[in-house]
Structures are given as structure tokens and as C-alpha cells.
Design an enzyme around this catalytic site. Structure first.
Site, PDB file in Angstrom:
ATOM      1  CG  PHE A 287     -54.690  24.156  84.849  1.00 38.46           C
ATOM      2  CD1 PHE A 287     -54.819  24.476  84.123  1.00 38.46           C
ATOM      3  CD2 PHE A 287     -53.263  24.416  85.970  1.00 38.46           C
ATOM      4  CE1 PHE A 287     -54.679  25.863  83.876  1.00 38.46           C
ATOM      5  CE2 PHE A 287     -52.792  25.905  85.858  1.00 38.46           C
ATOM      6  CZ  PHE A 287     -53.890  26.682  84.737  1.00 38.46           C
TER       7      PHE A 287
ATOM      8  CE1 TYR B  80     -57.016  33.034  84.671  1.00 39.53           C
ATOM      9  CE2 TYR B  80     -59.167  33.244  84.216  1.00 39.53           C
ATOM     10  CZ  TYR B  80     -58.273  32.799  84.533  1.00 39.53           C
ATOM     11  OH  TYR B  80     -58.287  31.680  86.040  1.00 39.53           O
TER      12      TYR B  80
END
Length: 306
Positions: A218, A71
Site C-alpha cells: 500500500f 488472493y
């Protein structure tokens, strides 16, 4: 609902092995950049704002932060932001990372790490986070492949004291069984949300029966993935949100938490207001009739949108 000073403890707790966490955590994927994660040329996010969000999350009772060494944007990484914002780390804070996927310094994806390369992936997370061990490492691989070699390599690092607990990500029931035959698995991290991948319900229930946390990524965006929620919300979600004076995102989080006491959510944001809303969703209780409407939506897809 008014977010106010609602604490993450309102959602209840779950044990990841010997580590107890509040069921609402925080996902750090979006912090290094603005807009869609991993997009070529993505604009780096505001460093000071990201640090404020991380510190505020902990103030609001978040004690489970999800991250990864891959990330990062052209200027900063999620791990570096976490280290800068929160080190020295408060007692009880659990930082979960994942290994398997890799990116080169330019951000392009590399082949997945081999079992022999996983130690280097773990050590890079340790270096970036400034830790002498990792609380939780999720093994994430793509496709229906055997994970025994990779998970066995992580189990050896666990035995060596570099990792405290292990999880798996993007897996099916067979792969979970392969991992559990090698070492204890404390969580499964798969893509899942309201109306998104209802076929995961069976694995979710199996995890509950085995005392394994299910951690959907998500959970708000669903099929929108890292780009964020896309398109219009279904009527059911909008109407239930209005009834609770809540946002659609809060309804989606409350629905996810209601799937079982072993469900943990890790919504990510770079906005302080959205952070407070996400944490406050842990105090939202949906009625049986609302849950029934959302269940029909989940199984059959949206019946309408506005």
C-alpha cells in the site's frame, strides 16, 4: 512525466539473497476482483485483462511479482492468473508469496495457520503456481506475537528445498530479530507510505543497515489500504506532481524509492495505463527541496488538501 516505454530497470536493482530484481515490482492482490480486495461479494475481475497486465508488466522489466494463495475471488485466484499468463516462467522472474493468513473456499477468513499447517500452505502455492520451489515466502502473522515456531517451520521447508528465500511481513524489530536468529531474512514487508506509519522509519533504516529489503505494501494507498487511495491529495503532493507532469501516485512511488536503495515497491493495478505510470515512476527524481517538503508531510501529516 510521459510513461512511454520506461523500463522497470530505471529504478535500479536490489538483491534478495542471490536473486537480483528491479526495485519496482508488481502486486497481484487486486487482479482477481474489482474494487476492494477481500470485500464480501466482490465482483471478479476480467481474466483476459489481468493476463494482459501481467504479461505487459514483464515486458516493461518487472521481475518481482508479489502474490498469495489467499488472493482470490469467487471465480479466480492471483496465483492461477500468474501461472496462466507467465508459465513457462522467464529466467530471472522472482515470484514472492506469503503464508499465515487463510480463507475458506467461500472467502471467509480462517484462524491463522499453525506452524504444522504451513507446509500445506506452501504446497498449495506451489500447486497453484506450477512450481517445484518458491523463490521467496514471507511469513505474515498478526499482532505482537513470537514468530519463532512459524518461522522455524518455514526454515525447515527452506532446508528441504521447497523455498529459496524467506521474508517476514507485518513485523516489528523484535520479531525481525527472532526470525534472523533462525534463518536469513531477505525482506520485510510492512504497511508503509508517504504520511502513513512514519514510526516505521526506524525499522526501515535498520533493514538497510542489515542488507534486508524493505517492501511496503500500500505504498500508494497508505492508510487507504486495499480499497485504494482515498480522499483528497495533500497540496504538497499535487504541486510536486504538477512540477514533474506526473501523477500523485508516481510522486508517492518516487518518494518511497528515495527512502533507501533497499526499498522495493510492489504497486498493483488491473489497468495497463496505470501499470505503465507505476513503472515510469522509477525514473522520476525528486529535488532536495521537494523531498524536504514531503518529509515534513510524512512526519506531520497533510498541511492542506485540494
Amino acid at each position: 512525466m510521459t510513461s512511454g516505454e520506461i523500463d522497470a530497470a530505471a529504478a535500479g536493482t536490489w538483491a534478495l539473497g542471490d536473486l537480483t530484481v528491479n526495485r519496482i515490482g508488481f502486486g497481484a492482490m487486486r487482479l482477481p476482483q474489482r474494487g476492494q480486495a477481500f470485500a464480501p461479494g466482490a465482483t471478479p475481475g476480467d481474466r483476459d485483462q489481468a493476463i494482459k497486465v501481467l504479461r505487459r508488466a514483464v515486458e516493461l522489466g518487472v521481475d518481482h511479482i508479489d502474490t498469495a494463495a489467499f488472493y482470490f475471488s469467487s471465480l479466480r485466484s492471483a496465483n492461477e492468473l500468474i501461472n496462466s499468463a507467465l508459465s513457462p516462467y522467464p529466467d530471472g522472474l522472482v515470484i514472492a508469496t506469503k503464508v499465515g493468513p487463510r480463507r475458506d473456499p467461500a472467502g471467509d477468513w480462517l484462524p491463522e495457520a499453525s506452524p504444522e499447517q504451513l507446509r500445506g500452505e506452501v504446497e498449495e502455492n506451489l500447486r497453484q503456481l506450477g512450481r517445484d520451489h518458491l523463490d521467496l515466502v514471507n511469513l505474515r502473522l498478526s499482532g505482537r506475537v513470537s514468530i519463532e515456531g512459524h518461522f522455524g517451520a518455514l526454515a525447515e521447508l527452506r532446508d528441504a528445498g521447497l523455498i529459496r528465500h524467506l521474508g517476514v511481513s507485518n513485523v516489528d524489530a523484535e520479531q525481525l530479530a527472532q526470525a534472523q536468529a533462525i534463518a536469513p531474512v531477505v525482506c520485510v514487508q510492512n504497511s508503509y507510505g508517504l504520511g502513513h506509519r512514519p514510526e516505521q522509519d526506524r525499522l526501515l533504516r535498520a533493514c538497510g543497515e542489515r542488507g534486508v529489503a524493505f517492501v511496503p505494501f500500500f505504498a500508494i494507498a497508505g492508510a487507504g489500504r486495499e480499497a485504494g487511495p482515498g480522499g483528497a491529495e495533500p497540496d504538497e503532493v499535487l504541486e510536486i506532481a504538477r512540477a514533474h507532469q506526473a501523477t500523485p501516485a508516481q510522486i508517492r512511488l518516487a518518494w518511497a524509492l528515495g527512502r533507501g536503495p533497499h526499498m522495493l515497491v510492489i504497486p498493483g493495478t488491473g489497468d495497463l495505463g496505470h501499470l505503465a505510470d507505476n513503472v515510469a515512476a522509477g525514473a522520476l527524481r525528486l529535488t532536495p527541496s521537494e523531498l524536504a517538503r514531503l518529509e515534513a508531510l510524512h512526519q506531520g501529516g497533510p498541511s492542506g488538501s485540494a
